[in-house]
Scaffold this active site. Sequence first.
Site, mmCIF file in Angstrom:
data_model
loop_
_atom_site.group_PDB
_atom_site.id
_atom_site.type_symbol
_atom_site.label_atom_id
_atom_site.label_comp_id
_atom_site.label_asym_id
_atom_site.label_seq_id
_atom_site.Cartn_x
_atom_site.Cartn_y
_atom_site.Cartn_z
ATOM 1 C CD1 TRP A 240 85.949 40.688 45.943
ATOM 2 C CD2 TRP A 240 87.353 42.305 46.624
ATOM 3 N NE1 TRP A 240 87.039 40.073 46.486
ATOM 4 C CE2 TRP A 240 87.915 41.037 46.915
ATOM 5 C CE3 TRP A 240 88.061 43.452 46.956
ATOM 6 C CZ2 TRP A 240 89.167 40.900 47.537
ATOM 7 C CZ3 TRP A 240 89.290 43.323 47.578
ATOM 8 C CH2 TRP A 240 89.833 42.067 47.859
ATOM 9 C CG ASN B 163 84.230 46.562 51.853
ATOM 10 O OD1 ASN B 163 84.424 47.593 51.221
ATOM 11 N ND2 ASN B 163 85.217 45.848 52.371
ATOM 12 N NE ARG C 70 89.680 49.221 49.991
ATOM 13 C CZ ARG C 70 89.060 48.266 50.669
ATOM 14 N NH1 ARG C 70 88.095 47.570 50.079
ATOM 15 N NH2 ARG C 70 89.392 47.995 51.911
ATOM 16 C CG HIS D 285 92.167 43.822 52.997
ATOM 17 N ND1 HIS D 285 91.422 44.536 52.094
ATOM 18 C CD2 HIS D 285 91.511 42.643 53.145
ATOM 19 C CE1 HIS D 285 90.379 43.816 51.693
ATOM 20 N NE2 HIS D 285 90.418 42.655 52.332
ATOM 21 C CD GLU E 8 84.849 43.284 54.571
ATOM 22 O OE1 GLU E 8 85.202 42.157 54.962
ATOM 23 O OE2 GLU E 8 84.205 43.463 53.528
ATOM 24 C CE1 TYR F 235 81.647 41.358 47.794
ATOM 25 C CE2 TYR F 235 81.981 42.355 49.947
ATOM 26 C CZ TYR F 235 82.468 41.994 48.700
ATOM 27 O OH TYR F 235 83.775 42.267 48.365
ATOM 28 C CD GLU G 142 86.230 44.354 49.809
ATOM 29 O OE1 GLU G 142 85.497 43.341 49.892
ATOM 30 O OE2 GLU G 142 87.272 44.483 50.464
#
Length: 639
Positions: free
Chosen positions: A588, A412, A134, A185, A231, A414, A505
Site C-alpha cells: 500500500w 492489513n 488488489r 472498501h 478492515e 502497519y 496492505e
Amino acid sequence: FATLLAASAAKKCIVKPAADAAADVASDAEVVASDEENPLDNGEDSADDTPKGKLPSDFKWGAATAAYQVEGAWNEEGRGESVWDHFTHLYPKNVESGDRSNKDSTNGNVACDSYHKFDEDIKMMKIMNANHYRFSISWSRLFPDGQAKKVDGEWNVNEAGAQYYDMVIDTLLDNDIIPLATLYHWDLPYALHEKYGGWLDYHSQFDFAKYAEFCFERYGDRVKGWITINEPWVNCVAGYKNGPGKAPYRCTGEAPRKLANDTTGLDLEGGCSYEIGPSQYTKDSEVLPANRPPQKLEDVWCSHNILLGHAQAVKVYREKFQKEQKGLIGITIDGEAQIPWEEPGMSEEEYENNKKYANLAAEFRIGWYSDPVMFGDYPESVKQRNGKDMPVFTDEEKKLLKGSSSDFLGWNTYTSHWAAQVKNEDGSYVEPPTDEEASYDNSKRDMWDDNCKGRGDGWTCIPPTLGSQAGSSWNTKYGPTIRVGLNWFSKRYEGIIKNGIIITENGCAQPNYKVSRANDQVTLDYWKSIGKEEFADTYDEDIIEDESDLEGTLIHDTYRIDWYKQYLENLRLAYVEDGVDVRGYMAWSLVDNFEWENGYETRFGMTYIDFYNDKDLKRVPKDSLTFLGQWYLDNVEQE
C-alpha cells in the site's frame, strides 16, 4: 529472535474453542477450487517446498488501492453518492488540505482520476513486477441507490459503471496481472445510510449480499479472488465512534455542532454528523429515529452487522458460483501485532503477565473480527469482559459465519502495539472487570487501552515508540510486527485456513512536514537499555519529505524503501523459518491518493502525483517502486 519468542509464548494463553474446532470448520467450509484451476490457490504444502529461502514462484505479488481513493469521476456516467462523497462535501473541514481554494482538495471528486487513466496505473504495476493487483469496486457506481435487484433476468445495474470494471479486469488480465477484487472498501452508498443508517441496520447484510451476487455473476468468470470487506474495525470504529475521522462521521467524542441550541460562531463545515436514517440493529430491536446524535456502541453494532454482511456474501458465492467459477473468497481485517512491554529490571513474573496481555489485546483488536469468520463467534475473553454491551449471534448466524473466511484470510498490517496490564497510579494492577462490571469501556481499558506510552501532538505516540515515527500519527516502523502477527494467525487458526494468509496492505507515509520525529533520543535510549538498539530505527532530518523538492526524499524515498526491506524480510522469515503459510503481499499503495481525513497531505504511494499543480496527474515512479520490482526478482522463485 526475542520479540518473536515473546509473542510465541503469549500464544500459549489463547482462549480457544473446543480442540476439534479447526476440524469442524474445515469440514463445514465448502472449498471447491482446485490447485490447478485457481490462480490464488498455491496448494496446502506451499510452505515446505521452496528451496534457497525464497518465496514460491506462485507467490501473489502486487499493490493495492481503493475505489474512492483513486478513481475520481464521482458523479460521472450514473455513479451514485457514497457516504464519503456526501460527508466530505457536507463537512469539508474534517479533511486536511494544502489549498482550500481548490474544491477538490478535501474529497475524492477527482483523486488520481484512475477512472480515465487506468492505463497509466498499469505502467506503474509493471515497474514493480506485479502479478496481482488488489482494487475495490464502488458499490454506488454499480447501484446508485445501493439496492441490487434482478427482475426477469435483468439487473438494475448502472451499465456504464459495470463496464468500467469490465475494462479494469480485462486490462489487468491482458497484462498478465491477476485481479484481486474487494467488494467493500468503506464507500457505502449514501442512499442506504439515508434509508436505514447503513451498517447499523440489520437489513444492510442482505443488500450487501445482493450487490455481491451481481459482482460474482458479472465478473466471476475472470475474477478468482474475492475480498468481501476491507478492515471492518476501521470502518466501524473510526466511522461510528472515534473522530470525526472516517465517514459518516458518527462520533461519540463530541455532540454534532449543527444540533447546538445556538450555532452562532460554530464551524458547521466540520465536526460530528447527525444526518442518518432510522436504524434497527436486529430484527427484534427497536427502530431508532432518523437524524439522531451518535449513540454509544454504534461501532459495536456496525461491526456485528458488517460481519454478517460478509458471511451472507460468502454464502451466496459458495452456493451459486464457487463450484463453477472455482474462485476463493475471504475477508480482510486489520490490527497490529501485540508486543509485550519490557524494561530493564522487570521481573519475570511481570513480563510473563505482559505476554498474557499481548494475547488478550490481540483477541480484542483482531480476534473480535477474525474469530467469528473462523470459529463462528466472538472470542470468549471479549464476550466476558463486554458483558451486556456485546451483541449476540444467533445459532443460525454462528453457523453462517463459521469458516466463512477459511478459503484465505487477508491481513492489513502497519504499526505495532505495546501490551501490558493497566496499572493504577500506585503501581498496582487494574483488575479485569467482573461479570457485574463487564462493559465495552471496561473491557477496552483492560484488554486494549492504547498502543503507546501516552499521546502527544497530533495523536502521535510519546517516545519511546515501537520503532521510528513514520509519516502518519498512528504509524511506526517496526519490521518484526508482520512476522509476529503472521505467527499468531497461523497458530490460532491452524487447520482452518486452506489457502493461507495474504498481506493485503502494508506500507507507510514517509516522515513529512506534518508528522515526523527526527533524532529521537528517547526511543534510542530505550531500545539500548534492553539490548535491541537496531529497533529504534532513528533517522536524521534530511529524511523528511519536502514537497518543493522533487530531487529529495519525495521521489528518492529511502525511508519507505527501508520499511519495505524490513517488513518483507520478516515476511520471508515467517515463511521460510517459521513455516507460516503466507501466500501473497500487496504493497500500500500503488500511487499517492486521497488519504481519507488526511486528504492529499499524506502520501502512501510508490508513485508520485502532484494533486495541486498538475491537471494531468502524471504518474512519477518513486525509487521504492523500482526497489520492490527488484526485491521480487531476488526473493521470489522465478519460473
